[in-house]
Design a protein around this motif. Structure first.
Motif, short mmCIF file in Angstrom:
data_model
loop_
_atom_site.label_atom_id
_atom_site.label_comp_id
_atom_site.label_asym_id
_atom_site.label_seq_id
_atom_site.Cartn_x
_atom_site.Cartn_y
_atom_site.Cartn_z
N ASN A 4 0.82 -1.21 0.00
CA ASN A 4 0.00 0.00 0.00
C ASN A 4 0.86 1.26 0.00
O ASN A 4 0.53 2.22 -0.67
N GLN A 7 2.11 1.91 -3.43
CA GLN A 7 1.01 2.40 -4.26
C GLN A 7 0.66 3.85 -3.92
O GLN A 7 0.36 4.64 -4.81
N THR A 11 0.93 6.97 -6.47
CA THR A 11 -0.23 7.82 -6.71
C THR A 11 0.13 9.29 -6.50
O THR A 11 -0.29 10.16 -7.28
N ARG A 113 -10.10 14.41 -6.74
CA ARG A 113 -10.30 13.26 -7.62
C ARG A 113 -9.55 12.02 -7.14
O ARG A 113 -10.03 10.91 -7.31
N ILE A 114 -8.37 12.20 -6.57
CA ILE A 114 -7.62 11.01 -6.13
C ILE A 114 -7.90 10.64 -4.68
O ILE A 114 -7.45 9.60 -4.22
N THR A 116 -10.49 9.49 -3.12
CA THR A 116 -11.18 8.21 -2.93
C THR A 116 -10.21 7.05 -3.09
O THR A 116 -10.22 6.10 -2.31
N GLN A 117 -9.38 7.13 -4.12
CA GLN A 117 -8.38 6.09 -4.36
C GLN A 117 -7.42 6.00 -3.18
O GLN A 117 -7.10 4.91 -2.70
N LEU A 118 -6.96 7.14 -2.69
CA LEU A 118 -6.06 7.16 -1.55
C LEU A 118 -6.73 6.59 -0.31
O LEU A 118 -6.11 5.83 0.44
N SER A 119 -7.98 6.93 -0.12
CA SER A 119 -8.73 6.45 1.04
C SER A 119 -8.78 4.93 1.07
O SER A 119 -8.61 4.31 2.12
N ARG A 120 -9.00 4.31 -0.08
CA ARG A 120 -9.05 2.84 -0.14
C ARG A 120 -7.70 2.22 0.19
O ARG A 120 -7.63 1.17 0.82
N LEU A 121 -6.62 2.87 -0.24
CA LEU A 121 -5.28 2.33 0.01
C LEU A 121 -4.86 2.49 1.47
O LEU A 121 -4.10 1.70 2.00
#
Length: 123
Positions: A4, A7, A11, A113-114, A116-121
């Motif tokens: 993570n 990633q 990101t 925009r990113i 949400t992606q960061l939150s999941r990681l």
């Protein structure tokens, strides 16, 4: 398989590449600890993280005291550049160092925009 943290750093690098006004960024806990960072080499990531967490906390207190609702973001402007802070869920903050005369609105849009992606990681 990538971790993570790897990633998250990738990101952050993509965010910087996609948004030329962003000089560097970091993801920190609300307690001011570094989770992942893509900052310029001469920036102390630990100090950057601690101060950003404190600024976010102070901004939240001001918004609450003035009954302005939930804080969306915090922008700090100076003569040499800007700092943009955006909460990622309840446990983390995305901080970006912006160039002087940066398009702050575009930088915030890309940060949102990113998020949400960061939150999941981070979870």
């Amino acid at each position: 398989m990538k971790t993570n943290k790897t990633q998250l750093i990738e990101t952050l690098k993509k965010l910087r590449e996609k948004t030329p006004d962003i000089e560097g960024s970091s993801i920190v806990t609300t307690n001011g600890l570094v989770i992942a960072s893509d900052l310029m080499q001469d920036t102390d990531s630990k100090t950057f993280a601690a101060m950003a967490a404190e600024m976010t906390k102070s901004s939240n207190i001001v918004a609450s005291e003035l009954k302005l609702g939930r804080l969306n973001d915090t922008i700090i402007s100076s003569s040499s550049g800007n700092i943009a802070l955006l909460e990622i869920g309840k446990k983390a903050i995305l901080i970006c160092s912006l160039k002087n005369k940066a398009n702050v609105g575009l930088a915030l849009l890309q940060m949102q925009r990113i998020s949400t992606q960061l939150s999941r990681l981070i979870m």
